[in-house]
Design an enzyme around this catalytic site. Structure first.
Site, mmCIF file in Angstrom:
data_model
loop_
_atom_site.group_PDB
_atom_site.id
_atom_site.type_symbol
_atom_site.label_atom_id
_atom_site.label_comp_id
_atom_site.label_asym_id
_atom_site.label_seq_id
_atom_site.Cartn_x
_atom_site.Cartn_y
_atom_site.Cartn_z
ATOM 1 N N HIS A 134 51.915 43.872 4.019
ATOM 2 C CA HIS A 134 53.441 42.635 5.487
ATOM 3 C C HIS A 134 53.387 41.202 5.357
ATOM 4 C CE1 HIS A 134 54.064 41.102 9.556
ATOM 5 N NE2 HIS A 134 54.529 42.666 10.073
ATOM 6 N N ASP A 211 44.055 45.388 6.235
ATOM 7 C CA ASP A 211 44.840 44.970 7.346
ATOM 8 C C ASP A 211 45.270 46.504 7.710
ATOM 9 O OD1 ASP A 211 47.087 45.043 8.724
ATOM 10 O OD2 ASP A 211 48.473 43.976 7.404
ATOM 11 N N GLN A 214 48.338 49.152 10.997
ATOM 12 C CA GLN A 214 49.221 49.951 11.459
ATOM 13 C C GLN A 214 48.165 51.086 11.733
ATOM 14 O OE1 GLN A 214 52.574 51.186 11.906
ATOM 15 N NE2 GLN A 214 53.082 48.825 11.908
ATOM 16 N N LYS A 237 49.926 47.184 19.134
ATOM 17 C CA LYS A 237 50.673 48.674 18.451
ATOM 18 C C LYS A 237 49.231 49.580 18.560
ATOM 19 C CE LYS A 237 52.280 45.923 15.064
ATOM 20 N NZ LYS A 237 52.441 45.378 13.929
HETATM 21 C C1 LIG Z 1 52.733 44.003 12.320
HETATM 22 C C2 LIG Z 1 51.959 44.679 11.351
HETATM 23 C C3 LIG Z 1 51.355 43.383 11.499
HETATM 24 C C4 LIG Z 1 51.389 42.485 12.055
HETATM 25 O O1 LIG Z 1 50.826 42.415 13.463
HETATM 26 P P1 LIG Z 1 50.665 41.260 14.962
HETATM 27 O O2 LIG Z 1 50.891 41.933 15.902
HETATM 28 O O3 LIG Z 1 52.669 40.922 14.371
HETATM 29 O O4 LIG Z 1 50.008 40.161 14.977
HETATM 30 C C5 LIG Z 1 50.621 42.711 10.518
HETATM 31 N N1 LIG Z 1 50.666 44.129 9.544
HETATM 32 C C6 LIG Z 1 50.797 45.192 9.620
HETATM 33 C C7 LIG Z 1 50.785 46.716 8.242
HETATM 34 C C8 LIG Z 1 51.471 45.653 9.994
HETATM 35 O O5 LIG Z 1 52.213 46.475 11.201
#
Ligand SMILES: *Cc1c(COP(=O)(O)O)cnc(C)c1O
Length: 417
Positions: A134, A211, A214, A237
């Site tokens: 991302h 990260d 998801q 999320k």
């Molecule tokens: C949504 C997302 C982000 C960013 O998250 P924010 O809530 O916009 O800071 C980073 N990495 C992945 C894989 C995402 O799905």
């Protein structure tokens, strides 16, 4: 050690209709059709308990935390710290002091990147990421590289959207100081072998950030089991409000690195000649945080644990497999991301039709999907496309909704191709 929640049994019955009643927005109609919300990778909806928690905070607890001696401030502080303990339990961190509240994944990665760089990066060092990241796991590292004279190295993915392990290994060297990759790709749905990648990076003495934006809503995350040094995710999320997120960091590392932002709450003593920073995690939480958001995140985590998250994930996975099978029956549809290990994300194109045109026709039938590059332009470049249509699932989606979605895609295709 696994905690109680991580030992939940996935075969427990999961009642999706009951769960849907907890999410008031799912009763909305869009353009005269029942809402079919398949944009969960962008953000998830909030159950009533989370909405109530936020309202209740402002109704009966609102005060600033960690400072007042008065009762309200104490209530707010207790609720905020209880939320931290809930996050600790949810990701199986060793201690609540390893849980830093941030604004979200982006903020978490920027914090880790800046503090780590100052601690361990020199000119000529390398930061390794993957091709499927991302933008928020690319751009902060590019900014750091520019500042420190380090180099960003990218491990490629194969046609299925999987990180090519030997290529990843080839790019690890004594110069590699930081390795950062997603747990689950938001553009492709690939579940990366995070434990394996972490251990390879550790063999090269690199510090690992994952990260998890998801992953938290689609897998049981256990940071001790993965053994990563940092793990970042966003509340929104996983059924919590926007504007709150988490950075997990291993204690020794958090103690060693410097804070990213300065201000109130992150200090023990301030003098003009020298300021002493607070203990972890407060050292990294400068200024008044999103108190209601953090408490709301705690409630969201309680919510998924109470409904048996393992069973919910297993339900969602079956639904996902059903959706893939139905989608693949549509001719001229090209699935982007065909990894064996995959979750929740269905990214596709149809002939030369612009994804946005499909998205608009789906919306006219009440179906919400995302179209475009999904904040992962290099992934689109990898596949030689400008964007995809992305349907992404959550635990509250149903088979009937998938059927509506498939009908809407076929209808759109017949109009556009
Ligand atoms: C949504 C997302 C982000 C960013 O998250 P924010 O809530 O916009 O800071 C980073 N990495 C992945 C894989 C995402 O799905």
């Amino acid at each position: 050690m696994m905690n109680e929640y991580h030992a939940q049994a996935p075969q427990t019955v999961f009642d999706v209709e009951q769960v849907r009643k907890d999410f008031p927005i799912l009763k909305e109609s869009i353009n005269g059709h029942p809402l079919v919300y398949l944009d969960n990778a962008a953000t998830t909806h909030k159950p009533q308990v989370v909405i109530d928690t936020i309202a209740e905070f402002y109704q009966s607890q609102n005060a600033n935390i960690h400072r007042g001696v008065h009762t309200l401030s104490q209530r707010g502080t207790d609720a905020y710290e209880a939320a931290r303990a809930k996050v600790q339990n949810f990701i199986n961190a060793d201690s609540p002091s390893e849980v830093i509240f941030t604004r979200g994944t982006t903020d978490s990665i920027n914090l880790a990147a800046n503090s780590l760089a100052r601690y361990l990066l020199s000119k000529g060092d390398e930061i390794l990421i993957s091709e499927s990241e991302h933008h928020s796991n690319i751009v902060p590292w590019q900014m750091i590289c520019e500042q420190y004279g380090s180099n960003l190295v990218v491990a490629p993915i194969n046609d299925d959207g999987e990180i090519i392990i030997p290529e990843f290994e080839n790019r690890l060297s004594p110069k590699t100081k930081i390795v950062s990759f997603g747990h689950i790709s938001n553009a492709l749905g690939t579940i990366n072998p995070v434990q394996k990648l972490t251990s390879l990076a550790h063999e090269a003495q690199a510090t690992v950030l994952i990260d998890g934006a998801q992953a938290v809503a689609h897998a049981l995350v256990d940071v001790q089991n993965i053994d990563c040094d940092f793990y970042a995710f966003s509340g929104h999320k996983i059924f919590a409000p926007t504007g709150v997120g988490v950075l997990f960091g291993k204690r020794e590392l958090l103690e060693a690195i410097s804070p990213y932002q300065g201000g109130g709450d992150m200090i023990k003593e301030v003098r003009f000649d020298k300021t002493e920073y607070n203990d972890i995690p407060y050292k990294f939480e400068a200024g008044t945080p999103n108190i209601a958001g953090a408490i709301g995140l705690g409630t969201a985590l309680d919510y998924v644990i109470d409904l048996n998250f393992a069973a919910a994930i297993s339900y969602e996975d079956d639904l996902f497999n059903y959706a893939i099978a139905r989608l693949c029956e549509i001719d001229s549809l090209r699935m982007i991301g065909t990894a064996i290990e995959k979750a929740a994300v269905l990214s596709f194109t149809i002939d030369n039709v612009h994804p946005q045109d499909i998205g608009l026709l789906l919306d006219s039938q009440g179906v919400a999907v995302r179209t475009g590059h999904h904040c992962a332009m290099p992934v689109m470049q990898r596949y030689g496309i400008s964007g995809t249509v992305r349907a992404s699932l959550s635990i509250y989606n149903t088979k009937a909704e998938i059927d509506s979605f498939i009908r809407a895609v076929i209808k759109a295709k017949d109009m556009l191709v």
